[in-house]
Design an enzyme around this catalytic site. Structure first.
Site: not given
Ligand code: IPM
Ligand code: MG
Length: 361
Positions: A146, A195, A227, A251, A255
């Site tokens: 990032y 990884k 993975d 990230d 999710d």
């Molecule tokens: C998160 C989001 C952010 C990230 C985006 C919106 C830049 O997906 O906070 O997980 O990737 O960190």
């Molecule tokens: Mg995210």
């Protein structure tokens, strides 16, 4: 106690959910004799619309002068919103990355818990979900891909894009320490995800995590390739306590972890630096499709406010009161649309706020 809080309502459903979290904080303040002082700042699309940039220096200064920051969500529909016609460094997400870096919020805590009351919403087979799970993803937030050097060039008539994944050992050490510290207060297990079969940055990550582990003989450490971790999260999520990982892996895995709980609208997060200061936000996004319709679930933001009381202000009793009120509302059968199930009563964002406030008083 006087609590100075900067709020970032942001975009999409952000303003509605932050409004409910403030009401809950006010109820807590009244009951336990604290005073809350809120200052709002603009970030993301809301800031672009007013200032032409997703985050201003003044907004950063206001955030810095507070004890903690409470955020809703930022960003819009990436295919239709005019914000996404701007160059990448002027889009809403650049504001979020900018504030993380400016406030040195290197530790991102993302708990993923299967709520008993919501077990029906878990997309996993019953034999997996019935074991329950309660994990915390400790994601490094200010390094890696990032924030590495990035560019797009044309070489020999071919467009070429470069992103760089860099970590130095101090960046790895400080997040590992946070991971082990929190594991000590939980089930005492750290799964460090990397990884290392391919990446140098992961091999250094693994070596430094091993070094840090020596100071935590009471915490079990295991290493897992990313993975495999993605697979284990759906196969056997109960095995995890603290997942310690770099920015991009965190990230993606966070999710996935939140989705398997079946209730992303419930999940809070904290981004911390090495003081008590933190930025607290729901794990979900800005859901522009339901913005302004009183349909959003404010619980993740309300639980983020609870994390704020716990981590930035050491107000455990007050945080417990919020968590208990949320649990009680669920037990009493109230649900927003995202977590609705048969036999429950569906309520909107504002009403959900009312119900939680009532249970705090
Ligand atoms: C998160 C989001 C952010 C990230 C985006 C919106 C830049 O997906 O906070 O997980 O990737 O960190
Ligand atoms: Mg995210």
């Amino acid at each position: 106690m006087e609590l100075k809080i900067t709020c970032i309502p942001g975009d999409g459903i952000g303003p509605e959910i932050v409004a409910q979290a403030k009401r809950v904080l006010d109820a807590v303040a009244e009951k336990y004799g604290h005073s809350m002082q809120y200052t709002d700042i603009l970030m993301g699309g809301a800031s672009i619309d007013v200032h032409g940039v997703p985050l201003t220096d003044e907004a950063v200064e206001t955030a810095k002068s507070a004890d903690a920051v409470l955020m809703g969500s930022i960003g819009g529909d990436t295919t239709t919103s005019p914000w996404y016609k701007l160059p990448p460094n002027l889009r809403p997400e650049a504001g979020l990355l900018g504030i993380r870096k400016a406030l040195n919020l290197f530790a991102n805590l993302r708990p993923a818990v299967l709520y008993e009351e919501l077990a029906g919403a878990c997309p996993l087979k019953t034999e997996i979900s019935e074991k329950g799970f309660d994990m915390l993803i400790m994601r490094e937030l200010t390094g890696g891909l990032y924030f590495g050097e990035r560019k797009t060039v044309t070489e020999n008539g071919l467009r070429k894009a470069i992103d760089t994944l860099t970590y130095d050992e101090s960046e790895i050490r400080r997040i590992a320490v946070k991971g082990f510290d929190i594991a000590r207060k939980r089930k005492k297990k750290v799964t460090s995800v990397d990884k290392a079969n391919v990446l140098d940055s992961s091999r250094l990550w693994r070596a430094v995590v091993e070094e840090v582990a020596k100071d935590y003989p009471d915490v079990t450490l295991e290493h897992m390739l990313v993975d495999n971790c993605a697979m284990q999260l759906v196969k056997d999520p109960a095995q995890f306590d603290v997942i310690l990982t770099e920015n991009m892996f965190g990230d993606i895995l966070s999710d996935e972890a939140s989705m398997v709980t079946g209730s992303i609208g419930m999940l809070a997060s904290a981004s911390l630096n090495d003081t008590k200061f933190g930025l607290y936000e729901p794990s979900h996004g800005s859901a522009p499709d339901i913005a302004g319709k009183d349909l959003a679930n404010p619980i993740a933001t309300i639980l983020s406010a609870s994390m704020m009381l716990r981590y930035s202000f050491d107000l455990d009793k007050e945080a417990d009161a919020i968590d208990a009120a949320v649990k009680q509302v669920l037990t009493d059968g109230y649900r927003t649309g995202d977590i609705m199930s048969a036999g429950c009563e569906q309520v909107g964002c504002q009403k959900m706020g009312d119900l939680i406030v009532e249970r705090i008083k």
